[in-house]
Scaffold this motif. Structure first.
Motif, short mmCIF file in Angstrom:
data_model
loop_
_atom_site.label_atom_id
_atom_site.label_comp_id
_atom_site.label_asym_id
_atom_site.label_seq_id
_atom_site.Cartn_x
_atom_site.Cartn_y
_atom_site.Cartn_z
N VAL A 86 -1.76 -7.91 -16.49
CA VAL A 86 -1.79 -6.45 -16.53
C VAL A 86 -1.87 -5.93 -15.10
N ALA A 87 -1.27 -4.76 -14.87
CA ALA A 87 -1.34 -4.12 -13.56
C ALA A 87 -2.65 -3.35 -13.45
N VAL A 88 -3.30 -3.50 -12.30
CA VAL A 88 -4.55 -2.80 -12.02
C VAL A 88 -4.35 -1.97 -10.75
N THR A 89 -4.67 -0.69 -10.82
CA THR A 89 -4.49 0.20 -9.68
C THR A 89 -5.81 0.36 -8.93
N LEU A 90 -5.76 0.10 -7.63
CA LEU A 90 -6.90 0.32 -6.74
C LEU A 90 -6.62 1.56 -5.91
N TRP A 91 -7.71 2.25 -5.51
CA TRP A 91 -7.56 3.51 -4.80
C TRP A 91 -8.37 3.51 -3.51
N GLY A 92 -7.94 4.34 -2.58
CA GLY A 92 -8.71 4.59 -1.37
C GLY A 92 -8.97 3.34 -0.54
N GLU A 93 -10.23 3.20 -0.11
CA GLU A 93 -10.60 2.10 0.75
C GLU A 93 -10.41 0.75 0.07
N LEU A 117 0.85 -1.18 0.00
CA LEU A 117 0.00 0.00 0.00
C LEU A 117 0.89 1.24 0.00
N SER A 118 0.61 2.17 -0.90
CA SER A 118 1.40 3.41 -0.94
C SER A 118 0.51 4.60 -0.62
N ARG A 119 1.08 5.59 0.01
CA ARG A 119 0.36 6.77 0.46
C ARG A 119 0.82 7.98 -0.35
N PHE A 120 -0.12 8.84 -0.70
CA PHE A 120 0.22 10.04 -1.45
C PHE A 120 -0.73 11.16 -1.05
N THR A 121 -0.41 12.37 -1.45
CA THR A 121 -1.25 13.52 -1.17
C THR A 121 -2.06 13.85 -2.42
N ALA A 122 -3.38 13.81 -2.30
CA ALA A 122 -4.26 14.09 -3.43
C ALA A 122 -4.25 15.58 -3.75
N ARG A 123 -4.82 15.95 -4.89
CA ARG A 123 -4.85 17.35 -5.30
C ARG A 123 -5.64 18.21 -4.32
N THR A 124 -6.56 17.57 -3.60
CA THR A 124 -7.34 18.30 -2.61
C THR A 124 -6.55 18.58 -1.33
N ALA A 153 -4.19 10.15 0.74
CA ALA A 153 -4.92 9.08 0.05
C ALA A 153 -4.00 7.88 -0.14
N TYR A 154 -4.61 6.76 -0.59
CA TYR A 154 -3.86 5.51 -0.72
C TYR A 154 -4.12 4.87 -2.08
N LYS A 155 -3.12 4.14 -2.55
CA LYS A 155 -3.26 3.37 -3.78
C LYS A 155 -2.48 2.07 -3.65
N ARG A 156 -2.86 1.10 -4.49
CA ARG A 156 -2.17 -0.18 -4.49
C ARG A 156 -2.30 -0.78 -5.89
N ASP A 157 -1.19 -1.32 -6.40
CA ASP A 157 -1.21 -2.01 -7.69
C ASP A 157 -1.29 -3.52 -7.46
N ILE A 158 -2.15 -4.17 -8.24
CA ILE A 158 -2.22 -5.62 -8.22
C ILE A 158 -2.01 -6.12 -9.64
N ASP A 159 -1.57 -7.34 -9.77
CA ASP A 159 -1.24 -7.92 -11.07
C ASP A 159 -2.23 -9.03 -11.39
N LEU A 160 -3.02 -8.86 -12.47
CA LEU A 160 -4.01 -9.85 -12.86
C LEU A 160 -3.59 -10.59 -14.12
N MET A 161 -3.84 -11.88 -14.16
CA MET A 161 -3.59 -12.68 -15.35
C MET A 161 -4.83 -13.49 -15.67
N ASP A 162 -4.95 -13.88 -16.96
CA ASP A 162 -6.08 -14.73 -17.35
C ASP A 162 -5.60 -15.78 -18.35
N VAL A 193 14.98 10.76 -12.02
CA VAL A 193 15.17 10.91 -10.58
C VAL A 193 13.83 10.68 -9.90
N ALA A 194 13.82 9.85 -8.88
CA ALA A 194 12.60 9.61 -8.10
C ALA A 194 12.64 10.45 -6.84
N LEU A 195 11.55 11.15 -6.55
CA LEU A 195 11.47 12.00 -5.36
C LEU A 195 10.45 11.43 -4.39
N TRP A 196 10.78 11.44 -3.10
CA TRP A 196 9.86 11.00 -2.04
C TRP A 196 9.62 12.15 -1.08
#
Length: 348
Positions: free
Chosen positions: A238-245, A212-219, A223-232, A345-348
Motif C-alpha cells: 500500500v502507498a503511504v503518504t508522508l508530509w512535511g519534515e 519529494l514533491s513540493r506543493f502550496t498548502a491552503r495557508t 510544503a512537502y510530501k512523499r509517497d512510500i510503498d509498504l509491503m508485509d 489533464v495534469a497541471l503544474w
C-alpha cells in the motif's frame, strides 16, 4: 516493595499487614466526593502492578508516592505518580481562541497497561519541553486527568493529562518492562475491507520511495510530501503518504522497516494510507514486529511478487487514466462534435 492492582475493586497483593486496595489508597489522596462518582477507566483488563518510586524518603521524611498504571488514572484524582516512556513528542505550536492565545505542545506516553496523551500550555511548555526526550522514561506526578477531545487527540485512551504548575516530571533510569510503543498493527491485506478515514497502525517493508514533491498548502506556505510503498507478509502493498519534515528527512535507500501509528486510511487511488498530525512514523523501530518482518523480508519476502492496493497515481490519477495535454485537445479538436468525451489533464 508494595505491589497492587488497578482500581476496580481488585485487592492489592501486599506484604503482611497491608490489605488495602489501590482504590482506597488513591481515594485517600484525592477528593473523596469526586472519587466516589468517577466512572471506571476505559481500558478494561489493563490492570498492572504498581511499585514505589525508588527514591527512598525525601528531606521531609515523607514516604515516596505509589506508582500507578496509566490504565488506573481517572478524573478528579491528582495525587498520583506514573512511570512511563515518551513515545512521541510534538513540536511547540501556537493556540488562540476568544479567551486568549498562547503556546502548547503535547507528547504521548506508554506503560505496561496502556497509553495516554499529555499536553502542556504556556509556562509549562517552557518548563517541560526541554526536559522530555522521545524514548526516555520519566516519573510524572500530579497532572490533571480529563476526558479527551477526539477532535484533536486520536489516542485510544478516553482520557488525557494536562500538566499543571504543581506537576513534577523526573527522569527515570530504570526502563525495564516498559514497552517502546503500543501499536495494533493491521495486516495490509485487511485494509481493503476497512472504511475510509479509519485510523490504523500499519507496518511494512519500504519497497520503493517516490521523489519529494513540493506543493502550496491552503495557508499559502510551501510544503512537502512523499509517497512510500509498504509491503508485509500478507502479500499486499500500500502507498503511504508522508508530509512535511517526515517526508523531507525520509531515507528509503536500504528498504527499512517503517511503522506508522495512527495513520488515516484513504480511498484515493484505490486504498492508500496517509500520515496525519498525530501520527508517529518510526523507521526501523526496536519492536518484535519489526525484527520479525526484517528477517522474513531478507530471507524470502524480497522475492515475493506482491499486489498493491494502491493504483499507480501519476499526478493524482489512476494507472488506466487517459492523459491529454491541452495542445492535444486543441489539435485533435476533441469535444467539438456531438459525441461526449472526457480526458484527464495534469497541471503544474
Amino acid at each position: 516493595m508494595m505491589v497492587g492492582m488497578c482500581n476496580r475493586g481488585i485487592r492489592a497483593v501486599s506484604s503482611p499487614g497491608q490489605g488495602r486496595t489501590l482504590q482506597n489508597q488513591l481515594s485517600a489522596q484525592s477528593h473523596p466526593a469526586a472519587a466516589s462518582t468517577a466512572s471506571p477507566h476505559n481500558q478494561p483488563g489493563a490492570a498492572s502492578s504498581s511499585t514505589r518510586v525508588p527514591a527512598g524518603r525525601g528531606d521531609s521524611g515523607k514516604k515516596t508516592p505509589i506508582v500507578v498504571p496509566i490504565a488506573c488514572l481517572i478524573p478528579y484524582q491528582t495525587k498520583w505518580t506514573i512511570r512511563a516512556r515518551v513515545t512521541k513528542k510534538n513540536n511547540i505550536s501556537p493556540w488562540s481562541n476568544p479567551k486568549g492565545e498562547g503556546k502548547l505542545f503535547n507528547f504521548e506516553i506508554v506503560d505496561e497497561s496502556g497509553e495516554i496523551s499529555v499536553t502542556a500550555f504556556n509556562k509549562e511548555v517552557d518548563k517541560f519541553f526541554p526536559l522530555l526526550e522521545t524514548g526516555k522514561v520519566y516519573y510524572i506526578s500530579e497532572g490533571k486527568v480529563k476526558e479527551t477531545n477526539k477532535k484533536y487527540i486520536t489516542s485510544k485512551n478516553n482520557y488525557e493529562i494536562i500538566l499543571r504548575n504543581v506537576t513534577s516530571i523526573v527522569p527515570c533510569e530504570d526502563d525495564q518492562n516498559l514497552p517502546m510503543v503500543e501499536c495494533d498493527f493491521r495486516p495490509i491485506a485487511q485494509l481493503e475491507h476497512m472504511e475510509k478515514d479509519d485510523i490504523i497502525d500499519v507496518i511494512g517493508v519500504c519497497r520503493s520511495v517516490d521523489d519529494l514533491s513540493r506543493f502550496t498548502a491552503r495557508t499559502g506556505r510551501e510544503a512537502y510530501k512523499r509517497d512510500i510503498d509498504l509491503m508485509d507478509t500478507s502479500g499486499k502493498a500500500v502507498a503511504v503518504t508522508l508530509w512535511g519534515e517526515q517526508a523531507e528527512m525520509f531515507d528509503g535507500s536500504v528498504q527499512p522497516i517503517v511503522a506508522v501509528k495512527r495513520a488515516r486510511l484513504s480511498d484515493f487511488g484505490g486504498q492508500s494510507v496517509s500520515a496525519i498530525f498525530s501520527s508517529a512514523v518510526m523507521v526501523n523501530p526496536d519492536i518484535p514486529e519489526a525484527h520479525w518482518l526484517r528477517r522474513w523480508y531478507d530471507q524470502e519476502g524480497h522475492a515475493l511478487d506482491c499486489q498493491s492496493l494502491t493504483e499507480l497515481r501519476p499526478a493524482g490519477g489512476g494507472a488506466n487514466t487517459c492523459w491529454k495535454t491541452l495542445s492535444d485537445i486543441k489539435t485533435e479538436q476533441l469535444g467539438q462534435g456531438d459525441k461526449l468525451c472526457s480526458h484527464s489533464v495534469a497541471l503544474w
